[in-house]
Design a protein around this motif. Structure first.
Motif, short mmCIF file in Angstrom:
data_model
loop_
_atom_site.label_atom_id
_atom_site.label_comp_id
_atom_site.label_asym_id
_atom_site.label_seq_id
_atom_site.Cartn_x
_atom_site.Cartn_y
_atom_site.Cartn_z
N MET A 1 1.03 -1.02 -0.09
CA MET A 1 -0.14 0.05 0.02
C MET A 1 0.95 1.25 0.01
O MET A 1 2.13 1.18 0.53
N GLY A 2 0.28 2.22 -0.52
CA GLY A 2 1.00 3.70 -0.47
C GLY A 2 0.23 4.74 0.11
O GLY A 2 -1.18 4.68 -0.26
N TRP A 3 0.96 5.94 0.28
CA TRP A 3 0.36 7.05 0.60
C TRP A 3 0.97 8.07 -0.24
O TRP A 3 2.05 8.23 -0.37
N PHE A 4 0.09 8.92 -0.75
CA PHE A 4 0.63 9.99 -1.59
C PHE A 4 -0.21 11.40 -1.10
O PHE A 4 -1.03 11.37 -0.53
N ARG A 5 0.52 12.54 -1.67
CA ARG A 5 -0.17 13.94 -1.13
C ARG A 5 -0.13 14.74 -2.22
O ARG A 5 0.67 14.55 -3.09
N GLN A 6 -1.36 15.95 -2.24
CA GLN A 6 -1.16 16.68 -3.30
C GLN A 6 -1.64 17.89 -2.77
O GLN A 6 -2.60 18.00 -2.30
N ALA A 7 -0.78 18.83 -2.85
CA ALA A 7 -1.12 20.28 -2.46
C ALA A 7 -1.61 21.05 -3.58
O ALA A 7 -1.37 20.60 -4.75
N PRO A 8 -2.23 22.10 -3.19
CA PRO A 8 -2.82 22.65 -4.23
C PRO A 8 -1.92 23.40 -5.18
O PRO A 8 -0.84 23.80 -4.79
N GLY A 9 -1.97 23.37 -6.37
CA GLY A 9 -1.07 23.72 -7.65
C GLY A 9 0.09 22.91 -7.79
O GLY A 9 0.83 23.14 -8.65
N GLU B 1 1.92 18.83 -8.10
CA GLU B 1 1.69 17.20 -8.59
C GLU B 1 1.37 16.48 -7.48
O GLU B 1 1.88 16.89 -6.17
N ARG B 2 0.85 15.43 -7.95
CA ARG B 2 0.77 14.33 -6.75
C ARG B 2 2.06 13.68 -6.25
O ARG B 2 2.89 13.45 -7.16
N GLU B 3 2.38 13.58 -4.93
CA GLU B 3 3.79 13.29 -4.53
C GLU B 3 3.87 12.09 -3.62
O GLU B 3 3.12 11.95 -2.81
N PHE B 4 4.75 11.26 -4.03
CA PHE B 4 4.70 9.97 -3.11
C PHE B 4 5.21 10.56 -1.72
O PHE B 4 6.01 11.24 -1.54
N VAL B 5 4.41 9.81 -0.61
CA VAL B 5 5.00 10.14 0.63
C VAL B 5 5.66 8.65 1.43
O VAL B 5 6.65 8.74 1.93
N SER B 6 4.56 7.66 1.45
CA SER B 6 5.39 6.46 1.75
C SER B 6 4.75 5.08 1.30
O SER B 6 3.76 5.26 0.80
N TYR C 1 10.24 5.92 2.44
CA TYR C 1 9.48 7.35 2.45
C TYR C 1 10.30 8.28 1.92
O TYR C 1 11.56 8.10 1.56
N VAL C 2 9.48 9.17 1.29
CA VAL C 2 10.26 10.43 0.88
C VAL C 2 11.05 11.14 1.87
O VAL C 2 10.80 11.37 2.81
N PRO D 1 8.24 -2.09 -2.17
CA PRO D 1 7.53 -0.86 -2.16
C PRO D 1 7.46 -0.08 -3.29
O PRO D 1 8.67 0.06 -4.07
N LYS D 2 6.37 0.51 -3.87
CA LYS D 2 6.15 1.08 -5.09
C LYS D 2 6.08 2.69 -4.95
O LYS D 2 5.52 3.12 -3.91
N TYR D 3 6.52 3.28 -5.78
CA TYR D 3 7.00 4.81 -5.71
C TYR D 3 5.99 5.69 -6.54
O TYR D 3 5.84 6.91 -6.52
N ARG D 4 5.69 5.15 -8.06
CA ARG D 4 5.28 6.17 -8.84
C ARG D 4 3.76 5.70 -8.88
O ARG D 4 3.13 4.83 -8.72
N PRO D 5 3.04 7.19 -8.89
CA PRO D 5 1.54 7.07 -9.17
C PRO D 5 1.20 6.13 -10.11
O PRO D 5 0.07 5.31 -9.86
N ASP D 6 1.74 5.82 -11.09
CA ASP D 6 1.23 4.78 -12.37
C ASP D 6 1.28 3.55 -12.08
O ASP D 6 0.75 2.69 -12.82
N GLU D 7 1.90 3.14 -10.95
CA GLU D 7 2.02 1.70 -10.54
C GLU D 7 0.81 1.32 -9.66
O GLU D 7 0.69 0.37 -9.16
N TYR D 8 -0.01 2.53 -9.34
CA TYR D 8 -1.12 2.28 -8.60
C TYR D 8 -2.35 2.46 -9.27
O TYR D 8 -2.62 3.05 -10.24
N GLU D 9 -3.36 1.14 -8.95
CA GLU D 9 -4.33 1.22 -9.70
C GLU D 9 -5.71 1.78 -8.89
O GLU D 9 -6.75 2.42 -9.41
N TYR D 10 -5.66 1.52 -7.54
CA TYR D 10 -6.84 1.93 -6.95
C TYR D 10 -6.32 3.03 -5.93
O TYR D 10 -5.44 2.99 -5.06
#
Length: 126
Positions: A34-42, A44-49, A60-61, A106-115
């Motif tokens: 499983m992964g956690w990402f975050r996105q601040a206004p303006g 791109e989505r960023e890998f967190v953990s 972790y980032v 562990p996977k880091y890129r958003p395109d590796e995640y489907e859900y």
């Protein structure tokens, strides 16, 4: 149908802590990292953990190392993100995600995640 539901976000002051939870349904949770990402206004989505299916490996980032801890409880199909010493720059919408492939490292890129979950807002005031 896979569903990921995050909770635990909120408005806190710098230096405070929060624990985010993400409960999964519709997939064999104990087979997926499983992964956690975050996105601040303006921004791109960023890998967190990320954490492996067994919980035996985490990643972790750099900006959160030593402050955030990812963990999981397979019996509860839930992954957590414990966030300590929060900073204003941690302000973002936090999303949990399940990858396309089971097992593995562990996977880091958003395109590796489907859900993806809908996200929970974390706001840290200075």
């Amino acid at each position: 149908q896979v569903q990921l539901v995050e909770s635990g976000g909120g408005l806190v002051q710098a230096g405070d802590s929060l624990r985010l939870s993400c409960t999964a349904s519709g997939l064999s949770f104990n087979m997926y990292g499983m992964g956690w990402f975050r996105q601040a206004p303006g921004k791109e989505r960023e890998f967190v953990s990320a954490i492996t299916w067994s919980g035996g490996s985490t990643s972790y980032v750099d900006s959160v190392k030593g402050r955030f801890t990812i963990s999981r409880e397979n019996a509860k199909t839930t992954v957590y993100l414990q966030m300590n010493s929060l900073k204003p720059e941690d302000t973002a919408v936090y999303h949990c995600a399940a990858p396309r492939l089971r097992f593995g490292s562990p996977k880091y890129r958003p395109d590796e995640y489907e859900y993806w979950g809908q996200g929970t807002q974390v706001t840290v005031s200075s």
